[in-house]
Design a protein around this motif. Structure first.
Motif, mmCIF file in Angstrom:
data_model
loop_
_atom_site.group_PDB
_atom_site.id
_atom_site.type_symbol
_atom_site.label_atom_id
_atom_site.label_comp_id
_atom_site.label_asym_id
_atom_site.label_seq_id
_atom_site.Cartn_x
_atom_site.Cartn_y
_atom_site.Cartn_z
ATOM 1 N N ALA A 17 3.848 2.279 5.794
ATOM 2 C CA ALA A 17 4.337 1.811 4.653
ATOM 3 C C ALA A 17 5.382 0.523 5.012
ATOM 4 O O ALA A 17 5.838 0.711 5.846
ATOM 5 C CB ALA A 17 5.050 2.757 3.877
ATOM 6 N N GLY A 18 5.515 -0.177 4.064
ATOM 7 C CA GLY A 18 6.518 -1.146 4.139
ATOM 8 C C GLY A 18 7.931 -0.770 3.807
ATOM 9 O O GLY A 18 8.050 0.544 3.465
ATOM 10 N N GLY A 20 10.875 0.886 1.898
ATOM 11 C CA GLY A 20 11.187 1.521 0.724
ATOM 12 C C GLY A 20 9.845 2.228 0.440
ATOM 13 O O GLY A 20 9.736 2.788 -0.773
ATOM 14 N N ASP A 22 6.880 0.883 0.345
ATOM 15 C CA ASP A 22 5.938 0.012 -0.228
ATOM 16 C C ASP A 22 4.581 0.087 0.376
ATOM 17 O O ASP A 22 4.309 0.046 1.546
ATOM 18 C CB ASP A 22 6.614 -1.273 -0.216
ATOM 19 N N SER A 24 1.967 -1.585 -1.328
ATOM 20 C CA SER A 24 1.172 -2.778 -2.091
ATOM 21 C C SER A 24 0.370 -3.662 -1.048
ATOM 22 O O SER A 24 -0.672 -4.076 -1.252
ATOM 23 C CB SER A 24 1.876 -3.384 -2.871
ATOM 24 N N TRP A 25 0.967 -3.476 0.020
ATOM 25 C CA TRP A 25 0.331 -4.435 1.314
ATOM 26 C C TRP A 25 -1.015 -3.849 1.473
ATOM 27 O O TRP A 25 -1.926 -4.645 2.030
ATOM 28 C CB TRP A 25 1.171 -4.163 2.555
ATOM 29 N N ASP A 56 4.928 5.592 -3.533
ATOM 30 C CA ASP A 56 3.988 4.575 -3.991
ATOM 31 C C ASP A 56 2.597 4.667 -3.901
ATOM 32 O O ASP A 56 2.093 4.986 -2.690
ATOM 33 C CB ASP A 56 4.618 2.952 -3.204
ATOM 34 N N PRO A 58 -1.112 2.394 -3.451
ATOM 35 C CA PRO A 58 -1.441 0.989 -3.374
ATOM 36 C C PRO A 58 -2.692 0.862 -4.542
ATOM 37 O O PRO A 58 -2.935 -0.409 -4.863
ATOM 38 C CB PRO A 58 -2.549 1.124 -1.886
ATOM 39 N N LYS A 60 -2.142 1.698 -7.650
ATOM 40 C CA LYS A 60 -1.099 1.648 -8.880
ATOM 41 C C LYS A 60 -1.983 0.746 -9.977
ATOM 42 O O LYS A 60 -2.145 -0.532 -9.558
ATOM 43 C CB LYS A 60 0.105 1.289 -8.545
ATOM 44 N N GLY A 146 9.737 -1.039 7.831
ATOM 45 C CA GLY A 146 9.110 -0.118 6.903
ATOM 46 C C GLY A 146 9.005 1.474 7.824
ATOM 47 O O GLY A 146 9.654 1.748 8.584
#
Length: 180
Positions: A17-18, A20, A22, A24-25, A56, A58, A60, A146
């Motif tokens: 994960a990125g 925080g 994240d 989305s990557w 999060d 991916p 979403k 991350g």
């Protein structure tokens, strides 16, 4: 008896994960992956870390948001947490300690795998001698920072034996057994 398998997609520099948390990557790498699809068919239950469960997604904003493996799997899910929500979550069993989470998820999985989701819970399973296998899908990207696949500063070396090495459209899949 069920075995514990930690699976994750990882950047080449070791992050799942990125910053925080994240995720989305990951959307750029959610293509067909026969190795992961075959592994998903072997899964009988999930043992999920609380940060992963609440984190999060991916997917979403899509119809598969919140669905394990993008909707490609359904079954018993156990979330390891210190803070059980007051309101039950349909299809989720909350457990408050690793031993009971591992026991419950193994029982639910029967002879299939328990898939561990989340770096922290995977590290706990490894430290407790419960983790049997790791499936890493290495994506061709560098995140720079991350959440690492594993992190244990000052920790002991863990030997692994390669069980498989395959390629998907964009990823390289490595399946390993924890040597005890």
């Amino acid at each position: 008896m069920a075995k514990l398998l930690y699976s994750a997609t990882m950047s080449l520099d070791g992050f799942i994960a990125g910053p925080g948390g994240d995720m989305s990557w990951l959307t750029d790498y959610l293509g067909p992956n026969p190795t992961m699809e075959a592994a998903t068919e072997e899964i009988g239950a999930l043992l999920i870390g609380n940060r992963t469960f609440r984190g999060d997604d991916p997917l979403k904003g899509t119809e598969n948001e919140g669905e394990p493996f993008g909707g490609g799997w359904s079954g018993p899910q156990f979330v390891l947490t210190h803070h059980v929500p007051a309101t039950p979550v349909p299809g989720i069993t909350f457990v408050t300690d690793l031993a009971s989470g591992v026991a419950a998820s193994k029982e639910a999985a029967g002879g299939s795998y328990v898939n561990v989701l989340g770096a922290d819970v995977a590290q706990q399973c490894l430290a407790a001698g419960e983790l049997d296998e790791i499936l890493v899908c290495v994506a061709p990207v560098l995140l720079g920072d991350g959440v690492r696949l594993f992190t244990h500063p000052g920790g002991a070396t863990t030997r692994l034996e390669r069980l498989g090495l395959t390629s998907a459209s964009q990823e390289t899949n490595i399946r390993l057994r924890v040597v005890r």
